[in-house]
Every structure is written in C-alpha cells, then in structure tokens.
Design a protein around this motif. Structure first.
Motif, PDB file in Angstrom:
ATOM      1  N   LYS A 198       0.839  -1.205   0.000  1.00  0.00           N
ATOM      2  CA  LYS A 198       0.000   0.000   0.000  1.00  0.00           C
ATOM      3  C   LYS A 198       0.875   1.256   0.000  1.00  0.00           C
ATOM      4  N   VAL A 199       1.885   1.266   0.853  1.00  0.00           N
ATOM      5  CA  VAL A 199       2.798   2.403   0.922  1.00  0.00           C
ATOM      6  C   VAL A 199       3.553   2.559  -0.394  1.00  0.00           C
ATOM      7  N   VAL A 200       4.050   1.461  -0.922  1.00  0.00           N
ATOM      8  CA  VAL A 200       4.846   1.506  -2.151  1.00  0.00           C
ATOM      9  C   VAL A 200       3.999   1.942  -3.343  1.00  0.00           C
ATOM     10  N   HIS A 201       2.768   1.465  -3.438  1.00  0.00           N
ATOM     11  CA  HIS A 201       1.900   1.881  -4.551  1.00  0.00           C
ATOM     12  C   HIS A 201       1.661   3.388  -4.522  1.00  0.00           C
ATOM     13  N   ARG A 202       1.446   3.931  -3.338  1.00  0.00           N
ATOM     14  CA  ARG A 202       1.242   5.385  -3.241  1.00  0.00           C
ATOM     15  C   ARG A 202       2.516   6.144  -3.605  1.00  0.00           C
ATOM     16  N   ALA A 203       3.654   5.644  -3.164  1.00  0.00           N
ATOM     17  CA  ALA A 203       4.925   6.279  -3.499  1.00  0.00           C
ATOM     18  C   ALA A 203       5.199   6.176  -5.001  1.00  0.00           C
ATOM     19  N   ARG A 204       4.880   5.034  -5.593  1.00  0.00           N
ATOM     20  CA  ARG A 204       5.061   4.834  -7.034  1.00  0.00           C
ATOM     21  C   ARG A 204       4.198   5.818  -7.818  1.00  0.00           C
ATOM     22  N   PHE A 205       2.928   5.939  -7.428  1.00  0.00           N
ATOM     23  CA  PHE A 205       2.027   6.863  -8.104  1.00  0.00           C
ATOM     24  C   PHE A 205       2.594   8.284  -8.049  1.00  0.00           C
TER      25      PHE A 205
ATOM     26  N   GLU B 294       5.394  12.925 -10.642  1.00  0.00           N
ATOM     27  CA  GLU B 294       6.498  13.895 -10.654  1.00  0.00           C
ATOM     28  C   GLU B 294       7.408  13.673 -11.854  1.00  0.00           C
ATOM     29  N   ALA B 295       7.751  12.427 -12.133  1.00  0.00           N
ATOM     30  CA  ALA B 295       8.661  12.122 -13.247  1.00  0.00           C
ATOM     31  C   ALA B 295       8.079  12.558 -14.588  1.00  0.00           C
ATOM     32  N   GLU B 296       6.756  12.497 -14.728  1.00  0.00           N
ATOM     33  CA  GLU B 296       6.107  12.933 -15.969  1.00  0.00           C
ATOM     34  C   GLU B 296       6.422  14.390 -16.278  1.00  0.00           C
TER      35      GLU B 296
END
Length: 145
Positions: A53-60, A65-67
């Motif tokens: 859950k934490v990683v999915h939010r960080a990935r999103f 940001e990267a976009e």
C-alpha cells in the motif's frame, strides 16, 4: 522520454531496464521500491499488504512527478498490465511502450523457480489479455536463471 516496460511477471522487465537505462535516467520499479522500503533481508518479490500500500502510493507520486521531466530525462516505468486509462495517459505523453515477453513456458518456469505461486495467476491473466499480440523485445532468455 517516457519508456513504459510491460510484460508478465518474470519476463525480464527489470533486466531490460538494467541493459538500457543510463545512470542519469529515472527508473520506477515497484519491486525495487518495495525492497528499498522493506526491512533488511526482505524477500525481493514477496511483500506484505501494508508495504505494498505504501509503495503503490509512493510509485504513483513518483510517476506523476517524473512525468514533469520527460522532456529532459528518460523515465522508465515498469507496468505489468496497464489498464485502458493508464495506456491513454501514456499515449498522451507519447510514451514508448516496450513489451518484454520471452514466452509463456519460460515465464512459468521462472515463476516456478523464483517467485510466489500466485504469480502464475498474474502471468496467466497477462497472456489472456495479450493473446494474439506479437511478442516483441525479448523472445530469448534475458539471462541465465
């Protein structure tokens, strides 16, 4: 440029990125993010629900940001099965889509050897969703497993 690397679990998506990304590029890989956020000695592919859950939010957040930087930096995103909405977003961003698929037999053997059994269901779902599409980037084994 945004480069989206897709394919079933165990196909060699991370290996593809290791072979093509440069040190100054951005790589957004859920497994690597989870490993970075997990405690010492954590399994590379078996994550708790809370960690995911934490990683999915960080990935999103990382993707959003990267976009903002794809005009000046290559951004690699691993996305096993992007949905239609996500694919539309990638298309708007003029992403290059790379599909890594060494073939169902190789993928299933890799899952048997190195991944949790539940990944077989994910791979089966991927192959059903991609039935009839050409296998692209990596028809051979990506490395000695």
């Amino acid at each position: 440029m945004l480069i989206v690397v897709t394919g079933p679990p165990g196909a060699g998506k991370s290996s593809y990125i290791k072979a093509h990304a440069r040190p100054r590029d951005i790589v957004i890989d859920l497994d690597l993010m989870a490993l970075a956020m997990a405690g010492p000695g954590a399994d590379h592919h078996n994550h708790s629900d809370v960690l995911l859950k934490v990683v999915h939010r960080a990935r999103f957040a990382a993707i959003r940001e990267a976009e903002q930087h794809i005009e000046t930096t290559d951004v690699y995103v691993i996305n096993t099965m992007p949905n239609a909405r996500t694919m539309a977003q990638y298309k708007r961003l003029k992403a290059r889509i790379i599909t890594v698929d060494p073939g169902r037999d190789i993928v299933m053997q890799r899952i048997e050897d190195m991944r949790q059994p539940a990944m077989k269901a994910v791979a089966t779902k991927w192959y059903r969703a991609n039935r009839g599409r050409s296998r692209s980037v990596m028809p051979q084994a990506s490395r000695q497993w």
